[in-house]
Design a protein around this motif. Structure first.
Motif, PDB file in Angstrom:
ATOM      1  N   GLN A  16      -4.013  -5.391  -3.610  1.00  0.00           N
ATOM      2  CA  GLN A  16      -3.389  -3.698  -3.524  1.00  0.00           C
ATOM      3  C   GLN A  16      -2.609  -4.216  -3.150  1.00  0.00           C
ATOM      4  O   GLN A  16      -1.595  -2.858  -3.660  1.00  0.00           O
ATOM      5  CB  GLN A  16      -5.059  -3.030  -2.628  1.00  0.00           C
ATOM      6  N   PHE A  65      -6.534   2.715  -4.417  1.00  0.00           N
ATOM      7  CA  PHE A  65      -6.116   2.825  -2.830  1.00  0.00           C
ATOM      8  C   PHE A  65      -4.330   4.217  -2.914  1.00  0.00           C
ATOM      9  O   PHE A  65      -4.318   3.775  -1.868  1.00  0.00           O
ATOM     10  CB  PHE A  65      -4.672   2.462  -3.808  1.00  0.00           C
ATOM     11  N   ARG A  66      -3.783   4.850  -3.779  1.00  0.00           N
ATOM     12  CA  ARG A  66      -3.189   6.063  -2.860  1.00  0.00           C
ATOM     13  C   ARG A  66      -3.567   6.516  -2.403  1.00  0.00           C
ATOM     14  O   ARG A  66      -3.160   7.542  -1.241  1.00  0.00           O
ATOM     15  CB  ARG A  66      -2.093   5.706  -4.336  1.00  0.00           C
ATOM     16  N   ARG A  80       4.586  -2.337  -6.160  1.00  0.00           N
ATOM     17  CA  ARG A  80       5.214  -2.661  -7.283  1.00  0.00           C
ATOM     18  C   ARG A  80       6.065  -4.189  -8.145  1.00  0.00           C
ATOM     19  O   ARG A  80       6.586  -3.780  -8.620  1.00  0.00           O
ATOM     20  CB  ARG A  80       6.041  -1.222  -8.093  1.00  0.00           C
ATOM     21  N   ARG A 130       2.286  -3.846 -13.554  1.00  0.00           N
ATOM     22  CA  ARG A 130       2.338  -3.450 -12.103  1.00  0.00           C
ATOM     23  C   ARG A 130       3.409  -4.210 -11.758  1.00  0.00           C
ATOM     24  O   ARG A 130       4.111  -4.436 -10.360  1.00  0.00           O
ATOM     25  CB  ARG A 130       1.185  -3.268 -11.440  1.00  0.00           C
ATOM     26  N   LEU A 165      -2.166  -7.472 -13.630  1.00  0.00           N
ATOM     27  CA  LEU A 165      -1.868  -6.977 -12.665  1.00  0.00           C
ATOM     28  C   LEU A 165       0.317  -7.418 -13.648  1.00  0.00           C
ATOM     29  O   LEU A 165       1.101  -6.660 -12.798  1.00  0.00           O
ATOM     30  CB  LEU A 165      -1.245  -8.036 -12.409  1.00  0.00           C
ATOM     31  N   MET A 212       0.347  -4.108  -6.492  1.00  0.00           N
ATOM     32  CA  MET A 212       0.274  -2.996  -6.576  1.00  0.00           C
ATOM     33  C   MET A 212       0.910  -1.809  -6.615  1.00  0.00           C
ATOM     34  O   MET A 212       1.542  -1.583  -6.802  1.00  0.00           O
ATOM     35  CB  MET A 212      -1.269  -2.657  -7.513  1.00  0.00           C
ATOM     36  N   MET A 213       0.730  -1.768  -4.964  1.00  0.00           N
ATOM     37  CA  MET A 213       1.505  -0.263  -4.300  1.00  0.00           C
ATOM     38  C   MET A 213       2.392  -0.422  -4.459  1.00  0.00           C
ATOM     39  O   MET A 213       3.683   0.222  -4.052  1.00  0.00           O
ATOM     40  CB  MET A 213       0.695  -0.007  -3.363  1.00  0.00           C
TER      41      MET A 213
END
Lengths: 130, 250
Positions: B127, A48-49, B133, B176, B173, B130-131
């Protein structure tokens, strides 16, 4: 177009954010699993990053082809078969598989990828300037 | 104001339990995108009702079975909000029928709406959550997932699937800081349950230890709790909100 140094800097940043490691731990020879402590979900996070940092699309399974390692056609008795190794070579031209090929135990595969492999992977996706 | 500044998506948010969840989240300060399927009028009424609320609300038409559309909606909201804090998967249907007479369409419609719809929106927010957090997902299950009712093989299968999805995703998850839980309502006063309530009203009431049918707001209160920081240490759980119906015994 980024330079190789810029690619490395962005990858370092992605790994620091995704794995919570220190910047000085992210050296080219560091393995993602063994040295930087990446788990399977981290690979998704890293993808993703990288997609965001480089504005690229990375098909799932391209950086880390888990589907090969869970396919009975390519794995027997916990080891990757010659056909599986050929498939991995085809799918991962950016990775150095020589050491793994000497004793291709599936469980050890995760410890194969290094930061340098990841740089080569991204360099294959973006145009690099010298 | 537990949800001040929070950004939320509620599927199936124009009616029933989903609607009550939207009202609760918006009144507690959240900005909520209501995903509705067919009832535009209900969605507009909801927006009008909440026009003076602390938070904000908008309505988006979509069929939750459409994977691509879910991704587009989340992308669009991310451009606007930069983050998604809460997802409530409330879109659900019933099409009851005995197995010997159940058509493939009845089976597919229910499983695709309830279970695939939940997957589609969970997948779309994974996504960004997760990014960033962090995030919270609350799925609407049902006591029907664990307690058998005749004529509901499709509905029970879809809700049982949601329970499994909830637990597995919670585990995936958790690292995260994303919590995933489900609420399993029993008999609640909604349009969806009116046929069953009409057929066996008193019988059902007598089987419920609290001796009454639940209100959508009472389910929404638990959804809001799970979506809030009050439930910060709670993940992978399926919470029954059924007036004790599932306790069994005498």
């Amino acid at each position: 177009m980024p330079t190789r140094e810029e690619v490395f800097a962005k990858i370092k940043n992605a790994l620091v954010e995704a794995l919570g490691v220190e910047e000085d731990e992210v050296v080219p020879e560091a393995t993602l699993v063994g040295d930087l402590g990446a788990e399977s979900i981290d690979f998704l996070d890293i993808v993703f990053r990288l997609e965001k940092a480089f504005d690229i699309k990375i098909p799932r399974g391209e950086l880390f082809p888990e589907d090969v390692l869970t396919n009975p056609q390519y794995v027997q008795d916990g080891k990757v078969t010659p056909a599986g190794l050929a498939e991995l070579r085809r799918r991962m031209p950016f990775a150095n598989l020589e050491k793994f090929e000497q004793n291709p135990v599936v469980q050890d595969f995760g410890n194969l990828l290094t930061v340098a492999d990841m740089c080569r992977f991204v360099e294959s996706k973006v145009e690099i300037t010298d | 104001m537990r949800f001040e500044g929070k950004k939320a998506i509620v599927t199936g948010g124009s009616r029933g339990i989903g609607r009550a969840c939207v009202v609760r989240l918006v009144r507690e300060g959240a900005a909520v995108a209501v995903v509705y399927h067919q009832n535009r009028q209900a969605a507009e009424q909801l927006l009008a009702e909440l026009s003076d609320a602390r938070g904000s609300v908008c309505a988006i038409q979509a069929d939750v079975r459409d994977y691509q559309r879910a991704a587009e909606i989340v992308d669009q909201l991310l451009q606007q909000w930069q983050r998604i804090d809460i997802l409530v998967n409330s879109a659900g249907i019933i099409q009851d029928g005995l197995m010997g007479a159940m058509t493939p369409e009845q089976w597919r419609d229910v499983v695709e709406t309830n279970l695939f719809g939940t997957y589609n929106y969970c997948r779309a927010v994974t996504q960004p959550m997760m990014m960033q957090r962090g995030g919270v997902i609350v799925n609407l299950s049902s006591t029907a997932a664990e307690f058998a009712s005749r004529g509901q093989v499709n509905y029970a299968a879809s809700k049982g699937g949601i329970n499994g999805l909830t637990r597995a995703l919670a585990k995936e998850l958790a690292a995260r800081n994303i919590r995933v839980n489900a609420v399993a309502p029993g008999m609640i006063e909604t349009d969806m349950s009116q046929v069953v309530r009409g057929l066996a009203g008193d019988q059902i009431r007598n089987a419920i230890p609290l001796r009454r049918i639940g209100k959508p707001e009472e389910v929404a209160a638990v959804v809001a709790f799970l979506a809030s920081d009050d439930a910060a240490y709670l993940t992978g759980q399926v919470i029954r909100v059924d007036g004790g119906l599932s306790l069994g015994g005498y």
